[in-house]
Design an enzyme around this catalytic site. Structure first.
Site, PDB file in Angstrom:
ATOM      1  N   ILE A  18     -92.056 -35.321 -45.371  1.00 44.20           N
ATOM      2  CA  ILE A  18     -92.817 -34.900 -46.553  1.00 44.20           C
ATOM      3  C   ILE A  18     -94.116 -35.705 -46.645  1.00 44.20           C
ATOM      4  CG2 ILE A  18     -92.756 -34.597 -49.052  1.00 44.20           C
ATOM      5  CD1 ILE A  18     -90.663 -32.932 -47.517  1.00 44.20           C
ATOM      6  N   TYR A  49     -81.361 -46.522 -41.567  1.00 41.27           N
ATOM      7  CA  TYR A  49     -81.684 -45.443 -42.508  1.00 41.27           C
ATOM      8  C   TYR A  49     -80.740 -44.255 -42.313  1.00 41.27           C
ATOM      9  CZ  TYR A  49     -84.775 -42.371 -45.255  1.00 41.27           C
ATOM     10  OH  TYR A  49     -85.292 -41.518 -46.199  1.00 41.27           O
ATOM     11  N   LYS A  97     -78.169 -42.831 -45.139  1.00 38.09           N
ATOM     12  CA  LYS A  97     -78.286 -41.473 -45.662  1.00 38.09           C
ATOM     13  C   LYS A  97     -77.061 -40.626 -45.314  1.00 38.09           C
ATOM     14  CE  LYS A  97     -82.188 -41.828 -47.818  1.00 38.09           C
ATOM     15  NZ  LYS A  97     -82.215 -41.748 -49.304  1.00 38.09           N
ATOM     16  N   ALA A 104     -77.706 -44.268 -41.021  1.00 38.17           N
ATOM     17  CA  ALA A 104     -76.361 -44.622 -41.471  1.00 38.17           C
ATOM     18  C   ALA A 104     -76.266 -44.580 -42.991  1.00 38.17           C
ATOM     19  CB  ALA A 104     -75.981 -46.012 -40.955  1.00 38.17           C
TER      20      ALA A 104
END
Length: 251
Positions: free
Chosen positions: A191, A158, A162, A160
């Site tokens: 969030i 994730y 993003k 890498a």
């Protein structure tokens, strides 16, 4: 509610629209009078509820698309060409997580996250470029993550992906600013959403204790930033990744 009159009547495409952040983004643009094409992979429950309940629900069009499949995205471009002939605003929000410590992470876990989060963003930008260039003052907002800005244990795939989205954002912004397309990214922290509910409670408590505001973010807080970055109010902001995390990584 923040009001951006220039967004009224604009054609907006939102990927990953069926997730909690995606629905909040769609709702925000509907409230601003935009025409929204909401892309989903399989789940339509939340989007159907939004379409039925929102005063501008008639402006919401649901479109099935697998953004990890370039042929599906090419068909999307053909559909949008026939339906609107342009795209004013593109929100690349689709993303998945398959967390695991690196020593145990499988090739499939790495590949699938990269395919959706990074390749999917590339496919959609590439296929809709002509439609964006047909618009006046077009904008792209890519949804990244604080995981792409700082270390994130158990998220090698994730993080890498993003980080790749952040790099893609900067380079595309440099290439297309002079052609009338502004490109920026938003990097949310933790969030309140269905995705975060899948995170072990101990990890959530640990992160929460490190957030100066001492709370998780709300989906509408991300939607507000996205709308701002696509509006004339941010007309001189280009190639930036705006972190929205309650101060989590400011240290």
């Amino acid at each position: 509610m923040s009001i951006y009159p220039d967004l009224a009547g604009r054609v907006v495409v939102v990927t990953g629209a069926s997730g909690d952040i995606g629905i909040a983004i769609c709702e925000k643009y509907l409230s601003l009078g935009s025409d929204v094409f909401a892309l989903y992979h399989s789940d339509t429950v939340g989007l159907e509820k939004l379409k039925e309940s929102h005063i501008n629900g008639n402006r919401l069009t649901l479109v099935q698309c697998d953004i990890s499949d370039k042929h599906s995205v090419e068909r999307l471009a053909e559909y949008l060409t026939s339906e609107s002939g342009k795209v004013d605003i593109l929100i690349n929000n689709a993303g998945i997580c398959k967390d695991n410590i690196f020593s145990a992470m499988t090739y499939e876990e790495f590949d699938s996250v990269m395919q959706v989060n990074l390749y999917g963003t590339f496919y959609v930008c590439k296929s809709l470029l002509r439609l964006l260039r047909h618009a006046k003052n077009a904008s792209i907002v890519n949804i990244s993550s604080v995981s792409g800005v700082t270390s994130s244990f158990g998220q090698a795939n994730y993080s890498a992906a993003k980080a790749g989205v952040n790099g893609l954002t900067r380079t595309l912004a440099a290439e297309f600013a002079a052609k009338g397309i502004r490109i920026n990214a938003v990097a949310p922290g933790m969030i309140e959403s269905r995705m975060v509910k899948k995170v072990p409670r101990q990890i959530v408590r640990t992160v929460l204790s490190a957030i100066p505001l001492k709370r998780l973010g709300h989906t509408d807080e991300i939607a507000n930033v996205v709308a701002f970055l696509s509006s004339d109010a941010s007309s001189y902001i280009v190639g930036q990744t705006l972190v929205v995390d309650g101060g989590l990584i400011m240290r």
